[in-house]
Write a protein that holds these residues in place. Structure first.
Motif, mmCIF file in Angstrom:
data_model
loop_
_atom_site.group_PDB
_atom_site.id
_atom_site.type_symbol
_atom_site.label_atom_id
_atom_site.label_comp_id
_atom_site.label_asym_id
_atom_site.label_seq_id
_atom_site.Cartn_x
_atom_site.Cartn_y
_atom_site.Cartn_z
ATOM 1 N N GLY A 89 0.904 -1.131 -0.107
ATOM 2 C CA GLY A 89 0.058 0.065 -0.100
ATOM 3 C C GLY A 89 0.854 1.202 0.097
ATOM 4 O O GLY A 89 2.042 1.361 0.243
ATOM 5 N N GLY A 90 0.260 2.312 -0.415
ATOM 6 C CA GLY A 90 1.023 3.819 -0.375
ATOM 7 C C GLY A 90 1.318 3.862 0.790
ATOM 8 O O GLY A 90 1.213 3.736 2.115
ATOM 9 N N TYR A 91 2.639 4.793 0.750
ATOM 10 C CA TYR A 91 3.155 5.543 1.903
ATOM 11 C C TYR A 91 3.973 4.572 2.816
ATOM 12 O O TYR A 91 4.282 4.861 4.210
ATOM 13 N N THR A 92 4.264 3.243 2.323
ATOM 14 C CA THR A 92 5.008 2.132 3.006
ATOM 15 C C THR A 92 6.233 2.316 2.972
ATOM 16 O O THR A 92 6.937 2.613 1.715
ATOM 17 N N HIS A 93 7.169 1.874 3.916
ATOM 18 C CA HIS A 93 8.578 1.935 3.844
ATOM 19 C C HIS A 93 9.120 0.513 4.080
ATOM 20 O O HIS A 93 8.892 -0.037 5.105
ATOM 21 N N VAL A 94 9.657 0.009 3.094
ATOM 22 C CA VAL A 94 10.147 -1.662 3.060
ATOM 23 C C VAL A 94 11.891 -1.213 3.225
ATOM 24 O O VAL A 94 12.606 -0.887 2.575
ATOM 25 N N SER A 95 12.385 -1.514 4.429
ATOM 26 C CA SER A 95 13.743 -1.440 4.827
ATOM 27 C C SER A 95 14.858 -1.932 4.208
ATOM 28 O O SER A 95 14.264 -3.234 3.721
ATOM 29 N N PRO A 96 15.947 -1.701 4.087
ATOM 30 C CA PRO A 96 17.072 -2.514 3.555
ATOM 31 C C PRO A 96 16.990 -3.793 3.949
ATOM 32 O O PRO A 96 16.895 -4.383 4.978
ATOM 33 N N GLN A 97 17.236 -4.811 2.907
ATOM 34 C CA GLN A 97 17.301 -6.230 3.162
ATOM 35 C C GLN A 97 16.285 -7.109 3.591
ATOM 36 O O GLN A 97 16.252 -8.240 3.607
ATOM 37 N N ALA A 98 14.976 -6.204 3.717
ATOM 38 C CA ALA A 98 13.934 -6.963 3.963
ATOM 39 C C ALA A 98 13.388 -7.916 2.782
ATOM 40 O O ALA A 98 13.543 -7.657 1.775
ATOM 41 N N CYS A 99 12.927 -8.967 3.206
ATOM 42 C CA CYS A 99 12.309 -9.787 2.205
ATOM 43 C C CYS A 99 10.713 -10.312 2.324
ATOM 44 O O CYS A 99 10.494 -10.775 3.474
ATOM 45 N N LEU A 100 10.089 -9.823 1.232
ATOM 46 C CA LEU A 100 8.683 -10.204 1.194
ATOM 47 C C LEU A 100 8.455 -11.309 0.364
ATOM 48 O O LEU A 100 8.530 -11.152 -0.703
ATOM 49 N N CYS A 101 8.213 -12.436 0.863
ATOM 50 C CA CYS A 101 7.929 -13.422 -0.284
ATOM 51 C C CYS A 101 6.705 -13.377 -0.917
ATOM 52 O O CYS A 101 5.917 -12.435 -0.674
ATOM 53 N N GLY A 102 6.608 -14.500 -1.610
ATOM 54 C CA GLY A 102 5.304 -14.340 -2.747
ATOM 55 C C GLY A 102 3.715 -14.047 -2.238
ATOM 56 O O GLY A 102 3.378 -14.649 -1.107
ATOM 57 N N ASN A 103 3.077 -13.237 -2.848
ATOM 58 C CA ASN A 103 1.665 -13.158 -2.531
ATOM 59 C C ASN A 103 1.655 -12.265 -1.185
ATOM 60 O O ASN A 103 0.514 -12.731 -0.523
ATOM 61 N N VAL A 104 2.461 -11.396 -0.534
ATOM 62 C CA VAL A 104 2.350 -10.848 0.745
ATOM 63 C C VAL A 104 1.542 -9.561 0.464
ATOM 64 O O VAL A 104 1.818 -8.922 -0.481
ATOM 65 N N HIS A 105 0.449 -9.300 1.278
ATOM 66 C CA HIS A 105 -0.237 -8.069 0.991
ATOM 67 C C HIS A 105 0.199 -7.014 2.045
ATOM 68 O O HIS A 105 -0.184 -7.422 3.396
ATOM 69 N N VAL A 106 0.780 -5.866 2.057
ATOM 70 C CA VAL A 106 0.877 -4.903 3.094
ATOM 71 C C VAL A 106 0.123 -3.781 2.786
ATOM 72 O O VAL A 106 -0.053 -3.314 1.837
ATOM 73 N N GLY A 107 -0.461 -3.328 3.957
ATOM 74 C CA GLY A 107 -1.213 -2.005 4.020
ATOM 75 C C GLY A 107 -0.429 -0.760 3.876
ATOM 76 O O GLY A 107 0.749 -0.798 3.499
ATOM 77 N N GLU A 108 -1.317 0.437 4.026
ATOM 78 C CA GLU A 108 -0.593 1.564 3.947
ATOM 79 C C GLU A 108 0.116 2.266 5.066
ATOM 80 O O GLU A 108 -0.244 1.644 6.133
ATOM 81 N N GLU A 109 0.993 2.926 4.819
ATOM 82 C CA GLU A 109 1.850 3.597 5.931
ATOM 83 C C GLU A 109 2.319 2.609 6.985
ATOM 84 O O GLU A 109 2.472 2.756 8.275
#
Length: 204
Positions: free
Chosen positions: A138-158
């Protein structure tokens, strides 16, 4: 394509990284806008005024909000919806087929975004993060260095996904979540708050 001329809103550390991405992409940073009157120049790029001076330049340049705080980024973007927002993608990022990246988002060096992922507006996908296939951020989200989101992960806003965090596949995360560094997410997060640990637990 012709060179784009870009104004960066925010003249701090994140803004410096954005400036580097713009230069390495073959575009031109015209200046910064920042409310700190002591800032006059960043890496020989002038600070041309305060954030309220956006209107002076809105017809001449693209803009990107180079501020790390998700809420401040959202406030500025929502106050200036008609700006021509620049999307900054470092040349070393790997972007898969069918990926959608929203206006005003910054994708840093070494990032991998795989097939059919969907990144919202004004996000930060930080250095060497991995966003796997069909993830939605989602908008306005920060994924920090070396984070790993595996397949089909849904993350909301902010949301803020801490450095080195892993989110296993097919998990859903609601809006306004903070996840501490080096955490492991093995279940859905359905309530806003702060989480950390291996596996994560709510801490605030």
């Amino acid at each position: 394509m012709p060179e784009k001329k870009v104004m960066i809103i925010g003249a701090s550390g994140h803004g410096k990284v954005i400036a580097d991405i713009i230069h390495q992409s073959g575009d031109q940073v015209m200046g910064f806008l920042d409310d700190d009157p002591t800032k006059k120049e960043i890496h020989q790029i002038p600070v041309l005024g305060k954030i309220e001076d956006i209107q002076k330049y809105k017809d001449d340049f693209c803009f990107i909000i180079g501020i790390g705080d998700n809420q401040i980024r959202k406030k500025i973007a929502e106050s200036n919806p008609a700006l021509n927002y620049y999307t900054a993608i470092h040349p070393t990022a790997i972007i898969g087929e069918g990926v959608r990246i929203g206006n005003g988002t910054a994708v840093m060096a070494g990032v991998v975004i795989n097939a059919d992922a969907n990144i919202g507006e004004h996000c930060i996908i930080n250095t060497s993060a991995v966003i796997e296939h069909e993830c939605v951020i989602g908008g306005y989200t920060h994924v920090s260095p070396q984070a790993c989101l595996c397949g089909n992960v849904h993350v909301g806003e902010e949301c803020h996904i801490g450095a080195g965090t892993t989110i296993i596949n097919n998990k859903n995360i609601v809006n306004n979540i903070i996840i501490g560094a080096e955490s492991v997410v093995i279940r859905d997060i359905n309530e806003s708050g702060t989480y950390a640990g291996i596996p994560i637990r709510r801490i605030g």
